[in-house]
Write a protein that holds these residues in place. Structure first.
Motif, PDB file in Angstrom:
ATOM      1  N   PHE A  89     -10.388   2.790 -21.847  1.00  0.00           N
ATOM      2  CA  PHE A  89     -11.289   3.873 -21.445  1.00  0.00           C
ATOM      3  C   PHE A  89     -11.897   4.704 -22.580  1.00  0.00           C
ATOM      4  N   ARG A  90     -11.565   4.427 -23.810  1.00  0.00           N
ATOM      5  CA  ARG A  90     -12.166   5.206 -24.885  1.00  0.00           C
ATOM      6  C   ARG A  90     -13.269   4.400 -25.560  1.00  0.00           C
ATOM      7  N   PRO A  91     -14.291   5.099 -26.098  1.00  0.00           N
ATOM      8  CA  PRO A  91     -14.394   6.548 -26.292  1.00  0.00           C
ATOM      9  C   PRO A  91     -14.729   7.289 -24.998  1.00  0.00           C
ATOM     10  N   PHE A  92     -14.173   8.513 -24.874  1.00  0.00           N
ATOM     11  CA  PHE A  92     -14.535   9.388 -23.773  1.00  0.00           C
ATOM     12  C   PHE A  92     -15.886  10.043 -24.087  1.00  0.00           C
ATOM     13  N   ILE A  93     -16.477  10.660 -23.070  1.00  0.00           N
ATOM     14  CA  ILE A  93     -17.817  11.231 -23.246  1.00  0.00           C
ATOM     15  C   ILE A  93     -17.831  12.272 -24.360  1.00  0.00           C
ATOM     16  N   TRP A  94     -16.800  13.128 -24.434  1.00  0.00           N
ATOM     17  CA  TRP A  94     -16.797  14.175 -25.460  1.00  0.00           C
ATOM     18  C   TRP A  94     -16.522  13.640 -26.865  1.00  0.00           C
ATOM     19  N   GLU A  95     -16.176  12.351 -26.968  1.00  0.00           N
ATOM     20  CA  GLU A  95     -15.955  11.753 -28.278  1.00  0.00           C
ATOM     21  C   GLU A  95     -17.198  11.036 -28.801  1.00  0.00           C
ATOM     22  N   ARG A  97     -20.569  10.281 -30.524  1.00  0.00           N
ATOM     23  CA  ARG A  97     -21.310  10.873 -31.641  1.00  0.00           C
ATOM     24  C   ARG A  97     -22.656  10.199 -31.862  1.00  0.00           C
ATOM     25  N   THR A  98     -22.864   9.060 -31.236  1.00  0.00           N
ATOM     26  CA  THR A  98     -24.122   8.335 -31.360  1.00  0.00           C
ATOM     27  C   THR A  98     -24.588   7.899 -29.965  1.00  0.00           C
ATOM     28  N   VAL A  99     -25.818   7.408 -29.887  1.00  0.00           N
ATOM     29  CA  VAL A  99     -26.349   6.938 -28.607  1.00  0.00           C
ATOM     30  C   VAL A  99     -25.534   5.769 -28.070  1.00  0.00           C
ATOM     31  N   PHE A 100     -25.165   4.829 -28.959  1.00  0.00           N
ATOM     32  CA  PHE A 100     -24.393   3.672 -28.529  1.00  0.00           C
ATOM     33  C   PHE A 100     -23.005   4.076 -28.045  1.00  0.00           C
ATOM     34  N   MET A 101     -22.395   5.052 -28.724  1.00  0.00           N
ATOM     35  CA  MET A 101     -21.098   5.540 -28.274  1.00  0.00           C
ATOM     36  C   MET A 101     -21.220   6.232 -26.927  1.00  0.00           C
ATOM     37  N   LEU A 102     -22.323   6.945 -26.702  1.00  0.00           N
ATOM     38  CA  LEU A 102     -22.525   7.624 -25.420  1.00  0.00           C
ATOM     39  C   LEU A 102     -22.661   6.608 -24.289  1.00  0.00           C
ATOM     40  N   LEU A 106     -20.107   6.357 -21.159  1.00  0.00           N
ATOM     41  CA  LEU A 106     -20.514   6.390 -19.753  1.00  0.00           C
ATOM     42  C   LEU A 106     -19.964   5.169 -19.008  1.00  0.00           C
ATOM     43  N   GLU A 107     -19.998   4.018 -19.664  1.00  0.00           N
ATOM     44  CA  GLU A 107     -19.432   2.806 -19.071  1.00  0.00           C
ATOM     45  C   GLU A 107     -17.934   2.983 -18.833  1.00  0.00           C
ATOM     46  N   ASN A 108     -17.229   3.529 -19.828  1.00  0.00           N
ATOM     47  CA  ASN A 108     -15.788   3.756 -19.700  1.00  0.00           C
ATOM     48  C   ASN A 108     -15.480   4.744 -18.586  1.00  0.00           C
ATOM     49  N   THR A 109     -16.318   5.780 -18.451  1.00  0.00           N
ATOM     50  CA  THR A 109     -16.120   6.757 -17.384  1.00  0.00           C
ATOM     51  C   THR A 109     -16.279   6.094 -16.022  1.00  0.00           C
ATOM     52  N   ALA A 110     -17.266   5.193 -15.905  1.00  0.00           N
ATOM     53  CA  ALA A 110     -17.466   4.468 -14.648  1.00  0.00           C
ATOM     54  C   ALA A 110     -16.242   3.616 -14.315  1.00  0.00           C
ATOM     55  N   PHE A 111     -15.671   2.942 -15.328  1.00  0.00           N
ATOM     56  CA  PHE A 111     -14.473   2.148 -15.102  1.00  0.00           C
ATOM     57  C   PHE A 111     -13.297   3.028 -14.683  1.00  0.00           C
ATOM     58  N   LEU A 112     -13.145   4.176 -15.343  1.00  0.00           N
ATOM     59  CA  LEU A 112     -12.051   5.079 -15.016  1.00  0.00           C
ATOM     60  C   LEU A 112     -12.170   5.580 -13.581  1.00  0.00           C
ATOM     61  N   LEU A 113     -13.379   5.967 -13.185  1.00  0.00           N
ATOM     62  CA  LEU A 113     -13.600   6.424 -11.813  1.00  0.00           C
ATOM     63  C   LEU A 113     -13.351   5.298 -10.814  1.00  0.00           C
ATOM     64  N   LYS A 165     -13.199  -5.001 -27.136  1.00  0.00           N
ATOM     65  CA  LYS A 165     -12.658  -4.852 -25.785  1.00  0.00           C
ATOM     66  C   LYS A 165     -13.471  -5.606 -24.737  1.00  0.00           C
ATOM     67  N   THR A 166     -14.628  -6.161 -25.116  1.00  0.00           N
ATOM     68  CA  THR A 166     -15.527  -6.809 -24.155  1.00  0.00           C
ATOM     69  C   THR A 166     -14.834  -7.873 -23.293  1.00  0.00           C
ATOM     70  N   PRO A 167     -13.970  -8.760 -23.839  1.00  0.00           N
ATOM     71  CA  PRO A 167     -13.365  -9.800 -22.985  1.00  0.00           C
ATOM     72  C   PRO A 167     -12.516  -9.268 -21.842  1.00  0.00           C
ATOM     73  N   LEU A 168     -11.959  -8.068 -21.967  1.00  0.00           N
ATOM     74  CA  LEU A 168     -11.075  -7.587 -20.904  1.00  0.00           C
ATOM     75  C   LEU A 168     -11.842  -7.035 -19.708  1.00  0.00           C
ATOM     76  N   ILE A 169     -13.117  -6.663 -19.888  1.00  0.00           N
ATOM     77  CA  ILE A 169     -13.872  -5.975 -18.840  1.00  0.00           C
ATOM     78  C   ILE A 169     -13.999  -6.810 -17.564  1.00  0.00           C
ATOM     79  N   PRO A 170     -14.428  -8.086 -17.636  1.00  0.00           N
ATOM     80  CA  PRO A 170     -14.526  -8.860 -16.387  1.00  0.00           C
ATOM     81  C   PRO A 170     -13.188  -9.041 -15.689  1.00  0.00           C
ATOM     82  N   PHE A 171     -12.101  -9.172 -16.453  1.00  0.00           N
ATOM     83  CA  PHE A 171     -10.782  -9.329 -15.836  1.00  0.00           C
ATOM     84  C   PHE A 171     -10.358  -8.043 -15.125  1.00  0.00           C
ATOM     85  N   LEU A 172     -10.637  -6.896 -15.745  1.00  0.00           N
ATOM     86  CA  LEU A 172     -10.331  -5.622 -15.103  1.00  0.00           C
ATOM     87  C   LEU A 172     -11.099  -5.482 -13.792  1.00  0.00           C
TER      88      LEU A 172
END
Length: 203
Positions: A89-95, A97-102, A106-113, A165-172
């Motif tokens: 789930f990281r980076p979190f939104i408050w972490e 610092r760049t557009v790509f990190m944002l 947002l993707e990580n936040t969607a997964f967490l939700l 971390k990309t390979p784990l996303i479809p399995f999750l």
């Protein structure tokens, strides 16, 4: 193994067998695996990579911190919860610092939700039970969590983390959707049985 008592009895033994078998294979093939030839060398390599990534002079300030490592196996695996959260789930939104990190945040936040939504709709106990009754679900979630630990414990740099971390996303996603779909099926079956029993009583 369909019987729940037999499954509860054999599962720890099966897990121990595979862990022991994996460690035995590492020992057998140690001469050919170099720095990955033993559990100790794997831990040392992971710690070295992690400590390299938190050097701000070389890689900037875009890293997360899991604390100091003392080099022992127990201390290494004690970082598992924080490393798994970082890998999933990281980076979190408050972490960000760049557009790509944002975008990644947002993707990580969607997964967490999504994780919270599935557990909320399914229920923690039922989700746990369904996971162990559905082979694809337990495999997918176990792979995602294990992969998240491996990436999170050895890759403190957010840029590297987002790529690795990309390979784990479809399995999750597969594991979560199986849990949700199966839970909804069981809920419909329960409702249908209740309606049938009510009709029988009225008749």
């Amino acid at each position: 193994i369909r019987n729940p008592l037999l499954r509860a009895f054999f599962m720890p033994a099966i897990v121990a067998f595979f862990i022991g078998g994996g460690l035995l294979l590492l020992e057998i093939f140690e001469p050919f695996l170099g720095e990955y030839g033993s559990l100790g060398s794997i831990i040392r390599t992971a710690i070295t990579t992690y400590e390299d990534h938190i050097r701000a002079v070389q890689y900037g300030e875009h890293f997360y911190y899991l604390g100091q490592f003392d080099g022992t196996t127990l201390d290494f695996f004690s970082k598992a919860p924080a490393a798994i959260i970082a890998g999933l789930f990281r980076p979190f939104i408050w972490e960000a610092r760049t557009v790509f990190m944002l975008i990644a945040a947002l993707e990580n936040t969607a997964f967490l939700l999504l994780v919270f939504a599935v557990i909320w709709r399914t229920g923690p106990v039922k989700a746990w039970k369904i996971a162990f009754e559905e082979p694809l679900a337990i495999f997918s979630l176990a792979f995602a969590v294990t992969f998240a630990f491996g990436v999170g414990i050895s890759t403190a740099n957010f840029g590297a983390l987002m790529r690795l971390k990309t390979p784990l996303i479809p399995f999750l996603l597969v594991g979560l959707f199986i849990l949700y779909h199966r839970a909804m099926e069981l809920k419909k079956q329960s409702q249908a049985n209740s309606i049938f029993q009510s009709d029988q009583q009225v008749s």
